[in-house]
Design a protein around this motif. Structure first.
Motif, PDB file in Angstrom:
ATOM      1  N   PHE A   1       4.963   8.756   0.044  1.00 48.01           N
ATOM      2  CA  PHE A   1       3.969   7.689   0.093  1.00 48.01           C
ATOM      3  C   PHE A   1       2.854   8.128   1.045  1.00 48.01           C
ATOM      4  CE2 PHE A   1       7.516   4.672  -0.949  1.00 48.01           C
ATOM      5  CZ  PHE A   1       6.920   4.035  -2.036  1.00 48.01           C
ATOM      6  N   VAL A   2       1.607   8.004   0.597  1.00 46.94           N
ATOM      7  CA  VAL A   2       0.455   8.205   1.472  1.00 46.94           C
ATOM      8  C   VAL A   2      -0.227   6.855   1.622  1.00 46.94           C
ATOM      9  CG1 VAL A   2      -1.742   9.382   1.812  1.00 46.94           C
ATOM     10  CG2 VAL A   2       0.151  10.586   0.690  1.00 46.94           C
ATOM     11  N   LEU A   3      -0.307   6.358   2.849  1.00 44.65           N
ATOM     12  CA  LEU A   3      -0.865   5.032   3.106  1.00 44.65           C
ATOM     13  C   LEU A   3      -2.286   5.156   3.624  1.00 44.65           C
ATOM     14  CD1 LEU A   3       2.216   3.269   4.758  1.00 44.65           C
ATOM     15  CD2 LEU A   3       1.645   3.532   2.332  1.00 44.65           C
ATOM     16  N   GLY A   4      -3.249   4.659   2.829  1.00 45.81           N
ATOM     17  CA  GLY A   4      -4.650   4.796   3.153  1.00 45.81           C
ATOM     18  C   GLY A   4      -5.344   3.474   3.393  1.00 45.81           C
ATOM     19  N   GLY A   5      -6.665   3.506   3.319  1.00 41.95           N
ATOM     20  CA  GLY A   5      -7.468   2.357   3.704  1.00 41.95           C
ATOM     21  C   GLY A   5      -7.794   2.433   5.183  1.00 41.95           C
TER      22      GLY A   5
ATOM     23  N   ALA B   1      11.766   7.908   0.638  1.00 41.19           N
ATOM     24  CA  ALA B   1      10.552   8.707   0.527  1.00 41.19           C
ATOM     25  C   ALA B   1       9.944   8.981   1.900  1.00 41.19           C
ATOM     26  CB  ALA B   1       9.535   7.995  -0.356  1.00 41.19           C
ATOM     27  N   GLU B   2       9.285  10.112   2.008  1.00 42.76           N
ATOM     28  CA  GLU B   2       8.491  10.405   3.201  1.00 42.76           C
ATOM     29  C   GLU B   2       7.275   9.482   3.198  1.00 42.76           C
ATOM     30  OE1 GLU B   2       6.063  14.158   5.236  1.00 42.76           O
ATOM     31  OE2 GLU B   2       7.144  14.424   3.339  1.00 42.76           O
ATOM     32  N   ILE B   3       6.879   8.983   4.370  1.00 45.23           N
ATOM     33  CA  ILE B   3       5.738   8.070   4.483  1.00 45.23           C
ATOM     34  C   ILE B   3       4.779   8.627   5.525  1.00 45.23           C
ATOM     35  CG2 ILE B   3       4.978   5.704   4.941  1.00 45.23           C
ATOM     36  CD1 ILE B   3       7.907   4.825   4.427  1.00 45.23           C
ATOM     37  N   VAL B   4       3.530   8.869   5.117  1.00 44.46           N
ATOM     38  CA  VAL B   4       2.537   9.422   6.044  1.00 44.46           C
ATOM     39  C   VAL B   4       1.228   8.661   5.892  1.00 44.46           C
ATOM     40  CG1 VAL B   4       3.570  11.721   5.971  1.00 44.46           C
ATOM     41  CG2 VAL B   4       1.709  11.157   4.399  1.00 44.46           C
ATOM     42  N   PRO B   5       0.408   8.622   6.948  1.00 42.45           N
ATOM     43  CA  PRO B   5      -0.919   8.010   6.827  1.00 42.45           C
ATOM     44  C   PRO B   5      -1.880   8.946   6.102  1.00 42.45           C
ATOM     45  CG  PRO B   5      -0.620   8.848   9.044  1.00 42.45           C
ATOM     46  CD  PRO B   5       0.690   9.057   8.334  1.00 42.45           C
ATOM     47  N   ALA B   6      -2.864   8.361   5.441  1.00 41.11           N
ATOM     48  CA  ALA B   6      -3.898   9.155   4.782  1.00 41.11           C
ATOM     49  C   ALA B   6      -4.699   9.928   5.827  1.00 41.11           C
ATOM     50  CB  ALA B   6      -4.815   8.244   3.970  1.00 41.11           C
TER      51      ALA B   6
ATOM     52  N   LYS C   1       0.721   1.648  14.743  1.00 40.60           N
ATOM     53  CA  LYS C   1       1.080   0.246  14.992  1.00 40.60           C
ATOM     54  C   LYS C   1       2.077  -0.300  13.979  1.00 40.60           C
ATOM     55  CE  LYS C   1      -3.307  -1.017  17.228  1.00 40.60           C
ATOM     56  NZ  LYS C   1      -2.714  -1.362  18.544  1.00 40.60           N
ATOM     57  N   PHE C   2       2.163   0.331  12.777  1.00 39.92           N
ATOM     58  CA  PHE C   2       3.069  -0.229  11.762  1.00 39.92           C
ATOM     59  C   PHE C   2       4.054   0.772  11.170  1.00 39.92           C
ATOM     60  CE2 PHE C   2      -0.848   0.979   9.533  1.00 39.92           C
ATOM     61  CZ  PHE C   2      -0.374   1.672   8.432  1.00 39.92           C
ATOM     62  N   LEU C   3       3.773   2.073  11.260  1.00 38.66           N
ATOM     63  CA  LEU C   3       4.701   3.051  10.692  1.00 38.66           C
ATOM     64  C   LEU C   3       6.115   2.956  11.271  1.00 38.66           C
ATOM     65  CD1 LEU C   3       2.771   6.411  10.124  1.00 38.66           C
ATOM     66  CD2 LEU C   3       3.619   4.792   8.429  1.00 38.66           C
ATOM     67  N   PRO C   4       6.279   2.656  12.573  1.00 37.11           N
ATOM     68  CA  PRO C   4       7.649   2.554  13.100  1.00 37.11           C
ATOM     69  C   PRO C   4       8.495   1.499  12.399  1.00 37.11           C
ATOM     70  CG  PRO C   4       6.077   2.737  14.901  1.00 37.11           C
ATOM     71  CD  PRO C   4       5.267   2.536  13.655  1.00 37.11           C
ATOM     72  N   TYR C   5       7.862   0.506  11.792  1.00 38.41           N
ATOM     73  CA  TYR C   5       8.614  -0.553  11.112  1.00 38.41           C
ATOM     74  C   TYR C   5       8.929  -0.199   9.664  1.00 38.41           C
ATOM     75  CZ  TYR C   5       6.815  -2.926  15.211  1.00 38.41           C
ATOM     76  OH  TYR C   5       6.497  -3.257  16.503  1.00 38.41           O
ATOM     77  N   LEU C   6       8.467   0.978   9.227  1.00 33.89           N
ATOM     78  CA  LEU C   6       8.723   1.407   7.855  1.00 33.89           C
ATOM     79  C   LEU C   6       9.810   2.468   7.786  1.00 33.89           C
ATOM     80  CD1 LEU C   6       5.014   1.831   6.630  1.00 33.89           C
ATOM     81  CD2 LEU C   6       6.435  -0.229   6.588  1.00 33.89           C
ATOM     82  N   HIS C   7       9.872   3.340   8.773  1.00 30.31           N
ATOM     83  CA  HIS C   7      10.814   4.449   8.740  1.00 30.31           C
ATOM     84  C   HIS C   7      12.231   3.983   9.060  1.00 30.31           C
ATOM     85  CE1 HIS C   7       7.773   7.472   8.169  1.00 30.31           C
ATOM     86  NE2 HIS C   7       7.088   7.061   9.221  1.00 30.31           N
ATOM     87  N   GLY C   8      13.190   4.602   8.377  1.00 31.61           N
ATOM     88  CA  GLY C   8      14.591   4.370   8.705  1.00 31.61           C
ATOM     89  C   GLY C   8      15.115   3.009   8.319  1.00 31.61           C
ATOM     90  N   HIS C   9      14.507   2.384   7.311  1.00 31.54           N
ATOM     91  CA  HIS C   9      14.964   1.055   6.886  1.00 31.54           C
ATOM     92  C   HIS C   9      15.330   1.063   5.404  1.00 31.54           C
ATOM     93  CE1 HIS C   9      13.872  -1.081  10.604  1.00 31.54           C
ATOM     94  NE2 HIS C   9      12.830  -0.283  10.660  1.00 31.54           N
TER      95      HIS C   9
END
Length: 247
Positions: A200-204, A224-229, A212-220
């Motif tokens: 997942f690539v998170l953009g905008g 998939a790997e999750i990275v910022p754009a 501020k929000f990635l820590p609440y996405l990982h390990g739950h």
């Protein structure tokens, strides 16, 4: 080579010339507010203002927040419904007197991220999501785009997903980053269940604040790997210019 890109969003219309050798803006972008109501005439006037600011006279790429097929806008979730069925390519070209290509905004951002940003060199299934007024999506399989996926409109717990997990929803409901992160995680889990992406690539614009929000996405429970754009909120402009370079 410099080519011009314009990104139409629910709150702003922004554009700039793009250096396609570097995959970055060649000049500071210029932005005008998206008119309300965001009718075709009003939005096209906004695009014209952005283009005139730079005195641009060559091919132009324009993104649109909805499904675009052969230059015709088929949906209009965050702009006026009068856009549905409009030949946007013809209307913009006539108004500006320039060759124009029009494409879905998230598809443009995704192409830019896959070429110059966080998806560069990645195979498998990659889902690029643009988080803003709504949620745009671009799905790539081994680098090939599946156009106009519009995954922000998946139903999630009885709601249009973007009405619960977009940046606008966070701001409208004054959600904490943690609360919004949990909502976003549920949405990503739903998309992962359907598409099994590798990345997942998170953009905008919110990608600038990923910490501020990635820590609440990982390990739950997300695999998939999750990275910022990497191109953040300029990705749509870059992708639009890439499309215009083919005119």
């Amino acid at each position: 080579m410099n080519v011009f890109g314009v990104d139409i969003g629910g709150t702003g219309i922004k554009g700039a010339p793009v250096d396609l050798d570097k995959g970055d803006l060649a000049d500071a972008r210029y932005k005008v507010p998206t008119p309300h109501p965001a009718t075709p005439d009003g939005v096209i006037d906004g695009v014209a203002d952005v283009v005139a600011h730079f005195g641009w006279s060559g091919p132009l790429g324009v993104t649109f927040p909805g499904v675009v097929v052969d230059g015709v806008t088929r949906t209009a979730a965050n702009v006026d419904k009068a856009w549905i069925g409009v030949d946007a390519r013809a209307a913009l070209s006539e108004r500006l007197g320039l060759p124009v290509v029009v494409m879905n905004d998230a598809d443009a951002a995704g192409i830019a991220e896959m070429t110059f940003g966080a998806g560069r060199g990645r195979g498998g299934t990659v889902v690029v999501l643009t988080l803003g007024t709504g949620i745009g999506s671009a799905v790539f399989v081994d680098g090939r785009l599946v156009p106009n996926t519009e995954l922000g409109h998946l139903e999630l717990h009885g709601h249009d997903a973007e009405s619960r997990a977009s940046v606008k929803a966070r701001e409208d409901e004054d959600l904490s980053w943690e609360h919004w992160g949990h909502r976003l995680r549920k949405y990503l889990a739903h998309v992962e269940m359907l598409f099994s992406p590798d990345l997942f690539v998170l953009g905008g614009g919110v990608s600038r604040k990923a910490e501020k929000f990635l820590p609440y996405l990982h390990g739950h429970g997300l695999s998939a790997e999750i990275v910022p754009a990497e191109l953040q909120n300029n990705a749509g402009i870059v992708g639009a210019a890439m499309a215009a370079a083919k005119l």
